[in-house]
Design a protein around this motif. Structure first.
Motif, PDB file in Angstrom:
ATOM      1  N   SER A 189       4.763  -6.999  -4.697  1.00  0.00           N
ATOM      2  CA  SER A 189       4.765  -6.145  -5.887  1.00  0.00           C
ATOM      3  C   SER A 189       5.794  -5.031  -5.765  1.00  0.00           C
ATOM      4  O   SER A 189       6.403  -4.619  -6.762  1.00  0.00           O
ATOM      5  N   CYS A 190       5.983  -4.533  -4.553  1.00  0.00           N
ATOM      6  CA  CYS A 190       6.996  -3.493  -4.321  1.00  0.00           C
ATOM      7  C   CYS A 190       8.389  -4.041  -4.629  1.00  0.00           C
ATOM      8  O   CYS A 190       9.222  -3.361  -5.244  1.00  0.00           O
ATOM      9  N   THR A 204      -3.883  -3.844  -4.612  1.00  0.00           N
ATOM     10  CA  THR A 204      -3.396  -5.185  -4.924  1.00  0.00           C
ATOM     11  C   THR A 204      -3.737  -5.565  -6.356  1.00  0.00           C
ATOM     12  O   THR A 204      -2.916  -6.143  -7.077  1.00  0.00           O
ATOM     13  N   GLN A 205      -4.944  -5.239  -6.796  1.00  0.00           N
ATOM     14  CA  GLN A 205      -5.344  -5.512  -8.172  1.00  0.00           C
ATOM     15  C   GLN A 205      -4.440  -4.800  -9.168  1.00  0.00           C
ATOM     16  O   GLN A 205      -4.021  -5.368 -10.179  1.00  0.00           O
ATOM     17  N   ILE A 206      -4.161  -3.528  -8.873  1.00  0.00           N
ATOM     18  CA  ILE A 206      -3.326  -2.739  -9.780  1.00  0.00           C
ATOM     19  C   ILE A 206      -1.910  -3.306  -9.841  1.00  0.00           C
ATOM     20  O   ILE A 206      -1.320  -3.448 -10.917  1.00  0.00           O
ATOM     21  N   THR A 261      -0.806  -3.884 -13.726  1.00  0.00           N
ATOM     22  CA  THR A 261       0.551  -3.515 -14.149  1.00  0.00           C
ATOM     23  C   THR A 261       1.238  -4.624 -14.946  1.00  0.00           C
ATOM     24  O   THR A 261       1.750  -4.372 -16.046  1.00  0.00           O
ATOM     25  N   PRO A 262       1.288  -5.868 -14.449  1.00  0.00           N
ATOM     26  CA  PRO A 262       1.898  -6.926 -15.277  1.00  0.00           C
ATOM     27  C   PRO A 262       1.129  -7.185 -16.565  1.00  0.00           C
ATOM     28  O   PRO A 262       1.733  -7.524 -17.597  1.00  0.00           O
ATOM     29  N   VAL A 282      11.467   4.234  -4.243  1.00  0.00           N
ATOM     30  CA  VAL A 282      11.643   4.591  -2.829  1.00  0.00           C
ATOM     31  C   VAL A 282      10.315   5.096  -2.248  1.00  0.00           C
ATOM     32  O   VAL A 282       9.926   4.726  -1.126  1.00  0.00           O
ATOM     33  N   CYS A 283       9.616   5.940  -3.003  1.00  0.00           N
ATOM     34  CA  CYS A 283       8.314   6.446  -2.537  1.00  0.00           C
ATOM     35  C   CYS A 283       7.330   5.310  -2.330  1.00  0.00           C
ATOM     36  O   CYS A 283       6.586   5.286  -1.331  1.00  0.00           O
ATOM     37  N   LEU A 284       7.309   4.361  -3.269  1.00  0.00           N
ATOM     38  CA  LEU A 284       6.415   3.217  -3.132  1.00  0.00           C
ATOM     39  C   LEU A 284       6.781   2.385  -1.907  1.00  0.00           C
ATOM     40  O   LEU A 284       5.904   1.950  -1.150  1.00  0.00           O
TER      41      LEU A 284
END
Length: 441
Positions: A170-171, A360-362, A367-368, A391-393
């Motif tokens: 996801s990242c 993981t759910q989010i 989000t998608p 970058v923070c993520l």
């Protein structure tokens, strides 16, 4: 040996088949199940304040306080309903409603065209779970372990690896749109043509992520469910039994095996009793509670989102900070308390499952789903986040992956490091200005 296993199995089945609480006792259970219910008084106050005053700061913080117990109530209703419908469907319910508050707030903000609030709340929920919530678990659990003369707590790194690998995916999906915008024209924010291309990329990527999430559910609930149901006590039992065999070499092997198995069954019995100590409410009441709480939360979330513009102007903070730091505190309050509680009880597999699993759910589902919903509503919600946010993520996911994948152990210092990282990111975003470059086109 076989008789002991059969007895434990019969006890578990008998507990599972216990009649549900009658109507009035179910209502009493709903009222008294959590100390958070005291804050439900803010729900009607939030409604009243919305219609009798124009003070957005007051409206924001009262509804902010109201949503915290509503989030806990949603979680309780989901757990009770899942208990009645079986393991597989129950897992799907928990996956769907586990982040219901975040989803409700995001949908309301999306319908109002506040794309930056939506994106910030999604990113903030991920950061809050994998840094603040997980860090609090490691810290509180580590301190509790020290009191029990233990230096570290153990957990199953195998199950954690699956969730953290999905977080890495996801990242990547959030980094690529930002990299695409910079690579094509080197503009930030991108021009209109590139923004439309980013939207198309986001739609395609979101569909892929939703498919991956479905595969993850199959992996978690069907093909590899034993990995996620693994009890860390099993490993301790194996070690204890091995030590007994080494120190009692001259004892009868059959007696040693029977003693080890007896201890294991006793511990399993304790775990079973913990799970079934509290009686479960009537299924219909759980369903009604879930629906009513969802509707009430939707209105409180609507009041909260409507007041964001006013509080931004009054307090001089950015929408990004509100969405990334303040709103996730609301949505994750119940999960925060739950995960810390189980971590103190040395149930680290469950604690990590709550923190990392929620992220993981989010990342893979909510989000998608919001991107697709924005597509349907003709709102320009995309997976393009500002470079600083991605970058923070990336830093958060990198640090979390290292801690949960390397050795399957945790201590209080690792928890302090995660919380410190979250605090540094929060300070940075407090001074981070709003920009139209994120999801707006």
């Amino acid at each position: 040996m076989t008789d002991n296993n059969e007895n434990v199995s019969e006890n578990v089945q008998n507990d599972a088949k216990k009649d549900k609480l009658p109507f009035m006792q179910s209502i009493k259970r709903v009222i008294t199940f959590s100390k958070f219910n005291f804050f439900l008084v803010f729900v009607p106050i939030g409604y009243i304040v919305k219609f009798v005053t124009t003070n957005d700061t007051l409206i924001f913080f009262i509804n902010f306080a109201a949503i915290i117990p509503l989030a806990r109530l949603l979680g309780f209703a989901t757990e009770e309903l899942a208990e009645s419908v079986g393991e597989t469907l129950g897992g799907l319910l928990n996956a769907t409603f586990g982040n219901a508050v975040e989803l409700i707030i995001a949908i309301v903000a999306l319908a109002n065209g506040r794309i930056r609030v939506v994106q910030a709340s999604m990113l903030g929920s991920v950061l809050s779970n994998i840094l603040l919530v997980l860090g609090s678990c490691f810290l509180a659990g580590g301190i509790a372990a020290l009191r029990n003369n233990k230096l570290e707590q153990t957990f199953s790194s195998t199950a954690a690896q699956a969730s953290s690998s999905l977080m890495t995916l996801s990242c990547i999906t959030l980094i690529l749109p930002a990299a695409f915008a910079l690579a094509v024209k080197g503009e930030n924010p991108p021009n209109v043509n590139i923004q439309f291309q980013i939207l198309d990329i986001s739609y395609g990527t979101s569909i892929v992520l939703l498919i991956v999430y479905i595969l993850y559910l199959v992996f978690q609930l069907k093909t590899h469910k034993d990995l996620f149901n693994e009890k860390e006590g099993d490993e301790k039992d194996d070690k204890n039994e091995s030590n007994k065999q080494n120190t009692n070499k001259n004892d009868n092997d059959g007696q040693i095996q029977e003693e080890g198995e007896s201890e294991h069954n006793i511990e399993r019995g304790i775990e079973t009793n913990d799970e079934h100590d509290e009686p479960h409410i009537n299924m219909m009441i759980a369903l009604v509670l879930l629906i009513v709480t969802t509707v009430i939360t939707a209105f409180s979330a609507d009041f909260l989102v409507d007041s964001i513009e006013g509080i931004v102007k009054t307090l001089g903070i950015s929408e990004t900070f509100v969405g990334l730091i303040l709103l996730p505190i609301v949505g994750n309050a119940a999960e925060h308390v739950t995960s810390i509680t189980v971590a103190i009880k040395d149930k680290m597999n469950l604690a990590i499952g709550v923190a990392v699993g929620s992220s993981t759910q989010i990342a893979l589902f909510i989000t998608p789903l919001l991107v697709i919903l924005g597509w349907i509503l003709n709102k320009p919600m995309s997976l393009y986040f500002m470079p600083f946010e991605t970058v923070c993520l990336f830093i958060a996911v990198l640090l979390t992956n290292y801690l949960v994948q390397v050795h399957g152990r945790s201590n209080w210092l690792e928890g302090a490091l995660l919380i410190a990282t979250y605090a540094i990111i929060a300070v940075a975003f407090f001074y981070y200005p709003d920009s139209s470059g994120g999801g707006s086109t």
